[in-house]
Scaffold this active site. Sequence first.
Site, short mmCIF file in Angstrom:
data_model
loop_
_atom_site.label_atom_id
_atom_site.label_comp_id
_atom_site.label_asym_id
_atom_site.label_seq_id
_atom_site.Cartn_x
_atom_site.Cartn_y
_atom_site.Cartn_z
N GLU A 160 1.18 -2.76 69.35
CA GLU A 160 1.03 -1.56 68.52
C GLU A 160 1.20 -1.93 67.05
O GLU A 160 1.23 -3.12 66.72
CB GLU A 160 2.03 -0.49 68.95
CG GLU A 160 3.49 -0.89 68.80
CD GLU A 160 4.43 0.30 68.99
OE1 GLU A 160 4.12 1.40 68.52
OE2 GLU A 160 5.49 0.11 69.60
N ARG A 193 13.50 10.88 74.85
CA ARG A 193 13.34 9.54 74.28
C ARG A 193 14.60 9.14 73.53
O ARG A 193 15.02 7.97 73.57
CB ARG A 193 12.10 9.52 73.38
CG ARG A 193 11.70 8.13 72.96
CD ARG A 193 10.33 8.12 72.32
NE ARG A 193 10.31 8.88 71.07
CZ ARG A 193 9.20 9.13 70.37
NH1 ARG A 193 8.02 8.72 70.80
NH2 ARG A 193 9.26 9.80 69.24
N LYS A 216 13.56 3.96 69.85
CA LYS A 216 13.39 4.26 68.42
C LYS A 216 14.71 3.96 67.71
O LYS A 216 15.54 4.84 67.52
CB LYS A 216 12.98 5.73 68.26
CG LYS A 216 11.80 5.90 67.31
CD LYS A 216 11.22 7.30 67.36
CE LYS A 216 10.33 7.56 66.17
NZ LYS A 216 9.12 6.74 66.11
C1 PLP Z 1 7.72 6.81 66.41
C2 PLP Z 1 6.85 5.67 66.74
C3 PLP Z 1 5.54 5.85 67.24
C4 PLP Z 1 4.89 7.19 67.35
O1 PLP Z 1 5.50 8.05 68.27
P1 PLP Z 1 5.22 9.61 68.23
O2 PLP Z 1 6.16 10.15 69.26
O3 PLP Z 1 3.81 9.83 68.61
O4 PLP Z 1 5.51 10.07 66.86
C5 PLP Z 1 4.82 4.72 67.59
N1 PLP Z 1 5.32 3.48 67.44
C6 PLP Z 1 6.56 3.27 66.95
C7 PLP Z 1 7.05 1.88 66.81
C8 PLP Z 1 7.36 4.36 66.59
O5 PLP Z 1 8.59 4.14 66.11
#
Ligand code: PLP
Length: 341
Positions: free
Chosen positions: A220, A82, A184
Site C-alpha cells: 500500500e 480497528r 493504526k
Molecule cells: C488509515 C490508513 C488507511 C486508510 O484507511 P481508511 O479506514 O479507509 O481511512 C490506509 N493505509 C494506512 C497505512 C492507514 O493508516
Amino acid sequence: MEKKQLDWSNLGFGYIETDARFVSAYKDGKWDDGAIVTDANIVLNECAGVFQYAQTIFEGLKAYTTEDGHIVCFRPDLNAARMADSARRLEMPVFPEDRFVEAVVETVKANAAYVPPFGSGATLYIRPYMMGTNPVIGVKPADEYMFRIFVTPVGPYFKGGAKPLTIKVSDFDRAAPHGTGHIKAGLNYAMSLHAIVTAHEEGYAENMYLDPQTRTKVEETGGANFIFITKDNKLVTPKSDSILPSITRRSLVYVAKHYLGMEVEEREVLLEEVKDFAECGLCGTAAVISPVGKIVDHGNEICLPGGMDEMGPVTKKLYDTLTGIQMGRLEAPEGWIKTIL
Ligand SMILES: *Cc1c(COP(=O)(O)O)cnc(C)c1O
C-alpha cells in the site's frame, strides 16, 4: 445552532482548534466515565510511556452534512473495532467499542457549529487516539492511559477535480512481515516520514511500498490502500497481513460487488502485473479515492491507460457510488450511516 464563520470551501487539511474534545482516563484497571472538555492541551509527565516508547494509536473518520441537512458519520463501528485491534497489538486496554461510537457522537454534537455545510466539499475530520500516560522507563506497557477525540474542519481534498497522481516504488519498507503494518499506530507513521519527504523532494505524490520479504508484491502507500481495475472491469485489491485494513477499501469492495455488479479479487498483486491494469486508485477516508496515473519503478514508467487528466471511468463510478451513499443520495447498506444530529 449557529455555524462558525469559516471559509468552508477554502479550508486546507490542517488543524483548527475547536470548542470541545472528549477525554477518558484509564487507571487501576478501568476507564472512567469520560467527559467533554474545553482545554486542547495535555499535561503529561516527561517519562510518560507515549514519549519514551511510542505507545500510541489513533483512528480517523469524518462527519459531514448530508443533502437533507443531517450531520452523520460513516461506519464508526469499524473504526471502534480497528482501534480495539490496534490497542491489543500494543498491549493497551481496549476502549469499549460501543462507548467509542458514543464518544464520537458526543464530540461531534459538541462541535456541531464546526461541521461544514452540505455542498461546501468540506468535512469535519474526527481523530480518536489513545496513549500511555504514566511514567515508564523499563521497556513495558504503561499502566495508565488516556483516550481522547478531537475534531478539526478540513477542506475538500481535491480542489477543482481529482487529478491523477504520479507515485514511485519505494526502496524503503513500510511494515515488516508479522510486524505492526495492520494496526493504526503512530510508530508506523514516524518511520514513514523520511520515505515520504524523500519522495516529495523527487517530485512524487506518494510511495508504493512492496512486501519487504520478496519485494515483488504491492502492499500500500503510507496512508492509503490500492485498488486496481482490470481491462475486463474487475476490481483487484492487494491482500496481505501487513496492510492496514482500510474501511474505505472494504466499503468499495462491497459497492463494486453489490451496487455495480463487478467481480472482485482480493489477492496478492505482483508489481510485474501492474502494467496490465486499466486503472489504479488510492483509497482512504481523506480523499475516498485518489486516482493514480503513473507509477515509476526505478526509472521504468508504468503509465495507466487512463492518462493524467482525469479519474478513470470505473474508478469514477466507484467514487460516485460510495460518496452518493455517504451523502444520502443513494440508499446505504444497513448500519453504514450513523446519524448524529
Ligand atoms: C488509515 C490508513 C488507511 C486508510 O484507511 P481508511 O479506514 O479507509 O481511512 C490506509 N493505509 C494506512 C497505512 C492507514 O493508516
